[in-house]
Each structure stands twice: as C-alpha cells, then as structure tokens.
Design a protein around this motif. Sequence first.
Motif, PDB file in Angstrom:
ATOM      1  N   TYR A 131     -22.099 -36.065   4.116  1.00  0.00           N
ATOM      2  CA  TYR A 131     -20.738 -36.223   3.598  1.00  0.00           C
ATOM      3  C   TYR A 131     -20.276 -34.921   2.953  1.00  0.00           C
ATOM      4  N   GLU A 132     -19.005 -34.608   3.113  1.00  0.00           N
ATOM      5  CA  GLU A 132     -18.470 -33.389   2.513  1.00  0.00           C
ATOM      6  C   GLU A 132     -17.194 -33.669   1.737  1.00  0.00           C
ATOM      7  N   ASP A 133     -17.117 -33.060   0.568  1.00  0.00           N
ATOM      8  CA  ASP A 133     -15.951 -33.257  -0.293  1.00  0.00           C
ATOM      9  C   ASP A 133     -15.732 -31.963  -1.086  1.00  0.00           C
ATOM     10  N   SER A 134     -14.680 -31.965  -1.905  1.00  0.00           N
ATOM     11  CA  SER A 134     -14.425 -30.769  -2.711  1.00  0.00           C
ATOM     12  C   SER A 134     -14.580 -31.113  -4.193  1.00  0.00           C
ATOM     13  N   ASN A 135     -14.542 -30.113  -5.029  1.00  0.00           N
ATOM     14  CA  ASN A 135     -14.590 -30.325  -6.483  1.00  0.00           C
ATOM     15  C   ASN A 135     -13.197 -30.180  -7.086  1.00  0.00           C
ATOM     16  N   VAL A 136     -12.912 -31.030  -8.062  1.00  0.00           N
ATOM     17  CA  VAL A 136     -11.606 -30.984  -8.727  1.00  0.00           C
ATOM     18  C   VAL A 136     -11.807 -31.034 -10.242  1.00  0.00           C
ATOM     19  N   CYS A 137     -10.679 -30.944 -10.963  1.00  0.00           N
ATOM     20  CA  CYS A 137     -10.715 -31.028 -12.422  1.00  0.00           C
ATOM     21  C   CYS A 137     -10.114 -32.354 -12.864  1.00  0.00           C
ATOM     22  N   ILE A 138     -10.741 -33.026 -13.812  1.00  0.00           N
ATOM     23  CA  ILE A 138     -10.098 -34.179 -14.449  1.00  0.00           C
ATOM     24  C   ILE A 138      -9.612 -33.702 -15.814  1.00  0.00           C
ATOM     25  N   VAL A 139      -8.345 -33.990 -16.106  1.00  0.00           N
ATOM     26  CA  VAL A 139      -7.740 -33.564 -17.374  1.00  0.00           C
ATOM     27  C   VAL A 139      -7.013 -34.760 -17.992  1.00  0.00           C
ATOM     28  N   LYS A 140      -6.446 -34.556 -19.194  1.00  0.00           N
ATOM     29  CA  LYS A 140      -5.618 -35.605 -19.787  1.00  0.00           C
ATOM     30  C   LYS A 140      -4.303 -35.670 -19.011  1.00  0.00           C
ATOM     31  N   LYS A 141      -3.750 -36.884 -18.882  1.00  0.00           N
ATOM     32  CA  LYS A 141      -2.459 -37.046 -18.219  1.00  0.00           C
ATOM     33  C   LYS A 141      -1.446 -36.108 -18.860  1.00  0.00           C
ATOM     34  N   GLY A 142      -0.590 -35.482 -18.061  1.00  0.00           N
ATOM     35  CA  GLY A 142       0.385 -34.551 -18.599  1.00  0.00           C
ATOM     36  C   GLY A 142      -0.121 -33.113 -18.601  1.00  0.00           C
ATOM     37  N   LYS A 143      -1.431 -32.943 -18.421  1.00  0.00           N
ATOM     38  CA  LYS A 143      -2.021 -31.590 -18.441  1.00  0.00           C
ATOM     39  C   LYS A 143      -2.396 -31.138 -17.022  1.00  0.00           C
ATOM     40  N   GLU A 144      -1.866 -31.843 -16.029  1.00  0.00           N
ATOM     41  CA  GLU A 144      -2.245 -31.552 -14.636  1.00  0.00           C
ATOM     42  C   GLU A 144      -2.007 -30.093 -14.265  1.00  0.00           C
ATOM     43  N   ASP A 145      -1.031 -29.461 -14.916  1.00  0.00           N
ATOM     44  CA  ASP A 145      -0.704 -28.070 -14.577  1.00  0.00           C
ATOM     45  C   ASP A 145      -1.467 -27.048 -15.414  1.00  0.00           C
ATOM     46  N   ASN A 196     -12.649 -34.289 -27.022  1.00  0.00           N
ATOM     47  CA  ASN A 196     -13.754 -33.371 -27.359  1.00  0.00           C
ATOM     48  C   ASN A 196     -13.911 -32.270 -26.314  1.00  0.00           C
ATOM     49  N   ILE A 197     -13.474 -32.555 -25.108  1.00  0.00           N
ATOM     50  CA  ILE A 197     -13.420 -31.521 -24.073  1.00  0.00           C
ATOM     51  C   ILE A 197     -12.035 -31.584 -23.409  1.00  0.00           C
ATOM     52  N   ASP A 198     -11.660 -30.498 -22.703  1.00  0.00           N
ATOM     53  CA  ASP A 198     -10.325 -30.462 -22.072  1.00  0.00           C
ATOM     54  C   ASP A 198     -10.362 -30.831 -20.608  1.00  0.00           C
ATOM     55  N   VAL A 199     -11.507 -30.619 -19.969  1.00  0.00           N
ATOM     56  CA  VAL A 199     -11.536 -30.779 -18.518  1.00  0.00           C
ATOM     57  C   VAL A 199     -12.970 -31.091 -18.060  1.00  0.00           C
ATOM     58  N   ILE A 200     -13.056 -31.932 -17.018  1.00  0.00           N
ATOM     59  CA  ILE A 200     -14.356 -32.193 -16.378  1.00  0.00           C
ATOM     60  C   ILE A 200     -14.255 -31.696 -14.946  1.00  0.00           C
ATOM     61  N   VAL A 201     -15.250 -30.947 -14.503  1.00  0.00           N
ATOM     62  CA  VAL A 201     -15.280 -30.542 -13.095  1.00  0.00           C
ATOM     63  C   VAL A 201     -16.263 -31.451 -12.364  1.00  0.00           C
ATOM     64  N   THR A 202     -15.766 -32.120 -11.321  1.00  0.00           N
ATOM     65  CA  THR A 202     -16.628 -33.031 -10.559  1.00  0.00           C
ATOM     66  C   THR A 202     -16.052 -33.233  -9.150  1.00  0.00           C
ATOM     67  N   GLY A 203     -16.748 -34.025  -8.341  1.00  0.00           N
ATOM     68  CA  GLY A 203     -16.298 -34.272  -6.974  1.00  0.00           C
ATOM     69  C   GLY A 203     -14.984 -35.047  -6.929  1.00  0.00           C
ATOM     70  N   LYS A 204     -14.215 -34.823  -5.868  1.00  0.00           N
ATOM     71  CA  LYS A 204     -12.873 -35.430  -5.771  1.00  0.00           C
ATOM     72  C   LYS A 204     -12.931 -36.963  -5.720  1.00  0.00           C
ATOM     73  N   LYS A 226     -15.693 -23.687  -3.613  1.00  0.00           N
ATOM     74  CA  LYS A 226     -15.384 -23.696  -2.179  1.00  0.00           C
ATOM     75  C   LYS A 226     -14.821 -25.042  -1.746  1.00  0.00           C
ATOM     76  N   GLU A 227     -14.172 -25.049  -0.613  1.00  0.00           N
ATOM     77  CA  GLU A 227     -13.513 -26.254  -0.095  1.00  0.00           C
ATOM     78  C   GLU A 227     -14.454 -27.461   0.005  1.00  0.00           C
ATOM     79  N   VAL A 228     -15.657 -27.245   0.531  1.00  0.00           N
ATOM     80  CA  VAL A 228     -16.582 -28.381   0.674  1.00  0.00           C
ATOM     81  C   VAL A 228     -17.793 -28.213  -0.240  1.00  0.00           C
ATOM     82  N   ALA A 229     -17.517 -27.815  -1.487  1.00  0.00           N
ATOM     83  CA  ALA A 229     -18.600 -27.535  -2.424  1.00  0.00           C
ATOM     84  C   ALA A 229     -19.391 -28.789  -2.782  1.00  0.00           C
TER      85      ALA A 229
END
Length: 278
Positions: A131-145, A196-204, A226-229
């Motif tokens: 399986y292949e996917d990418s990594n994204v950031c999870i943030v608080k709503k409103g902080k997407e940018d 306590n943190i601003d962002v989590i980096v994890t799979g999409k 990378k795209e399929v990290a």
Amino acid sequence: MKGLKKLLGLTLGAMMTISLVGCSSGSNEGEGTVEKLQQIKDAGVLVVGTSADYAPYEFHKQIDGEDKIVGFDITMAEEIAKDLGVKVEYKDMDFDGLLGALEAEKVDIVLSGMTPDEERKKSVDFSELFYEDSNVCIVKKGKEDSIKSEDDLKKLKVGVQSGTTQADFITGDLGITDAKQLKRMPDLMLDLQNGNIDVIVTGKNVANINIGQYDGLAIGKTTVGKEVAESTAAAIKKSNEKVDNTSLVESINNTIKRLKDENKMDEYMQEALKLAEK
Ligand code: ARG
C-alpha cells in the motif's frame, strides 16, 4: 513383561517424534538450519506484531461486545495466514518496540503500517509493498494554512509517533530537535487538541480517520516528505545460520501478488476506513 512393553512403546513413540521433527526441517540447507515457514506451519499459528493505534491500518474495535484488533493490515495478516494454512495471533505493542520483538523472535512478522526504509532494511527484510500513501499535517481547525511549506514546520511545535519514519523525517531531514515524540497515536491527538503541540505529521489515511474522531482538528494544506512516503510492507527477521526466512518471504509475496491481481488492496482499505469511521 508389562513394564518392558511400556518401555518399548515409549521408546518407539519418542523415535517417531524425533523423526517427525526431522522431517519438518528436512528441506533445509545447512546442518541445524530451520525454515521459518515450516516452523510457523508446525506451530499452526502466525504471530503478528502490530501497534494497534493506527486506524485504518490496525486498531481496536468493540465487535459484539468483544475487543478486537481490526484494520487493513489485519486483513492482510488473515490472508497471509490463510495461504499458509495457519491461524493468526496478534501481539499489540508500542511501534518503537516492534523491530526489537521481531529480532528477539517474539513475533514472526510485523504488520503495522511499516514503511520499508533504508535504515530498517539493514536489520530486517521486507515483503513487496502492498500500500502507498503520503504524509500530511494535522492541525487545529482554522490553522489549515499555517503550514505552506515544510520549512514552516520548523517554527511550530511538531508531534510525531516515536520510532516512525515521520519522526525520522522531522528530526533527521528537517533537523527539528525539539519535536514531541510519543509512543501512541491517541496521546498525540490529545496533545494537539489541548494545544500542547501545533501539528502532527502522519499518514493521510490515518489523519482522515483521526480528524473524524477528535473534534476541532483538520488536515493542513501541505503534504510532507515524498509523495508516497507512507508505504506499507510486512517486516520479517533476516535469515541467519539458524533460521532461513526465504520461503516465508516468498509466501508473503505470493499472497500480496494474488491480492493485487484480484484488485483487493483498495477494497480492503475502503472496508478498513468504513470500520474505523463507525
Ligand atoms: N509508516 C510509518 C513508519 O513506518 C508509521 C507507521 C506507524 N504505525 C503504527 N501502527 N502506529 O514508521
């Protein structure tokens, strides 16, 4: 007389057991080498190590009042075991303990959304990717940018799961030394909710499930790495003079090939996503 018969019976029995054991490792090359595949078949069970905190790949769910480990990798485990003709047993542990458990032979294989990277390949073998996917950031709503590029991460308090490729990327590639590394995903989610943190980096896929379960969170606009990290394969202990894993790796790859030929991967992922959403 009776005693002698009994003794004879016992000796015969013992001899048969010895020859049976001999047979099961018969096809091995070197003296004293056992085939991992045969060992698993003899035991009748495939012991799978996983960190069941990573929906939709592996997670706990109450089914008919019972706590079950389910998910995409779990379906894979079942299919691999089905082709081997054995049952599956799961050992749920922290992600950063999985490769140690494999090394210590506490588990036969690891299925845990684990990405084959160069560092890990030095110490364990991997099956083909399934399986292949990418990594994204999870943030608080409103902080997407708030994160327009990977460099923006350097200004923020980043959270990652310890021992993961995401942790490596953040601390190694980006050099963010004060990132918060926690052992279990739910603890990271709570830390983000609490500020306590601003962002989590994890799979999409993982991020999509979690923002549905933890209020007030959203996915940021940048992909990280990378795209399929975030690719997934099974990890197997490397062969050594005592244990030969060749046929086990082959068998797992045959299962993966069968499922890819049958176009099953996306179907299994969709099922796992549905199961995780409910
Ligand atoms: N793909 C990433 C890695 O290999 C993260 C996997 C995390 N898996 C888990 N079950 N928590 O490091």
